[in-house]
Design a protein around this motif. Structure first.
Motif, PDB file in Angstrom:
ATOM      1  N   ALA A  39       0.809  -1.219   0.000  1.00  0.00           N
ATOM      2  CA  ALA A  39       0.000   0.000   0.000  1.00  0.00           C
ATOM      3  C   ALA A  39       0.844   1.271   0.000  1.00  0.00           C
ATOM      4  CB  ALA A  39      -0.932  -0.026   1.205  1.00  0.00           C
ATOM      5  N   ALA A  42      -1.518   4.465  -0.093  1.00  0.00           N
ATOM      6  CA  ALA A  42      -2.246   4.644   1.175  1.00  0.00           C
ATOM      7  C   ALA A  42      -1.295   5.078   2.288  1.00  0.00           C
ATOM      8  CB  ALA A  42      -2.973   3.351   1.551  1.00  0.00           C
ATOM      9  N   ARG A  46      -1.600   8.577   4.387  1.00  0.00           N
ATOM     10  CA  ARG A  46      -1.652   8.560   5.864  1.00  0.00           C
ATOM     11  C   ARG A  46      -0.539   9.413   6.460  1.00  0.00           C
ATOM     12  NH1 ARG A  46      -0.985   3.524   6.316  1.00  0.00           N
ATOM     13  NH2 ARG A  46       1.206   3.558   6.878  1.00  0.00           N
ATOM     14  N   ALA A  89      -6.955   7.718   0.599  1.00  0.00           N
ATOM     15  CA  ALA A  89      -6.341   6.451   0.187  1.00  0.00           C
ATOM     16  C   ALA A  89      -6.275   5.574   1.423  1.00  0.00           C
ATOM     17  CB  ALA A  89      -4.953   6.691  -0.383  1.00  0.00           C
ATOM     18  N   ILE A  90      -6.802   4.365   1.293  1.00  0.00           N
ATOM     19  CA  ILE A  90      -6.828   3.439   2.424  1.00  0.00           C
ATOM     20  C   ILE A  90      -6.308   2.082   1.991  1.00  0.00           C
ATOM     21  CG2 ILE A  90      -8.773   4.656   3.499  1.00  0.00           C
ATOM     22  CD1 ILE A  90     -10.545   2.248   2.650  1.00  0.00           C
ATOM     23  N   ALA A  91      -5.979   1.268   2.974  1.00  0.00           N
ATOM     24  CA  ALA A  91      -5.527  -0.100   2.706  1.00  0.00           C
ATOM     25  C   ALA A  91      -6.473  -1.074   3.395  1.00  0.00           C
ATOM     26  CB  ALA A  91      -4.101  -0.293   3.223  1.00  0.00           C
TER      27      ALA A  91
END
Length: 157
Positions: A39, A42, A46, A89-91
């Motif tokens: 990721a 992501a 973060r 953006a995420i994982a």
């Protein structure tokens, strides 16, 4: 997303529509969903940092396992589109993707491979967190290719 060129292009298309006066409003929020085992976008989101290559991919979602080694600029373009849209953006984990794939098959009759289910897993998580409201219109891009032609598509991972 792996490197995310499709998501970046969607963001670019809406920016061009706004610039041409053909789109009123802010356009869609873009959400990049990556496999937790790989990721880089992501992580950069973060950390509020530029994208850097992922050391060692560790996910069964092979179509998303793109460490961006040697071409992090592709990830930076995707990240810029996500940030400009007010998205995120995420994982998500392999287990979340597998659960989402099973839900898509059971509830909607849509059979996707693990990597394609990342979008649905991300949507489910973002809905649970209240970052996507129940009355928001959402478009999920369920596309990936991570199998040999002789392997059947399965949602039971």
């Amino acid at each position: 997303v792996g490197a995310g060129p499709l998501l970046a292009a969607i963001g670019k298309a809406f920016a061009e529509l706004r610039a041409a006066g053909r789109w009123v409003g802010s356009g869609p929020r873009l959400f990049a969903v990556q496999a937790a085992g790989c990721a880089p976008i992501a992580r950069a989101f973060r950390e509020g940092a530029p994208v850097r290559a992922w050391a060692r991919p560790d996910t069964a979602a092979g179509a998303l396992a793109d460490p961006l080694a040697g071409y992090v600029a592709d990830g930076d373009r995707t990240l810029a589109a996500v940030r400009a849209s007010g998205g995120a953006a995420i994982a998500v984990g392999d287990d979340e993707m597998a659960r989402a794939a099973r839900k898509l098959a059971a509830n909607d009759g849509i059979t996707v491979e693990l990597s394609a289910a990342a979008a649905a897993a991300g949507w489910l998580r973002l809905r649970e967190q209240g970052r996507i409201a129940a009355d928001d219109v959402a478009v999920l891009v369920l596309t990936a290719a991570d199998r040999r032609a002789d392997q059947p598509v399965t949602t039971a991972t």
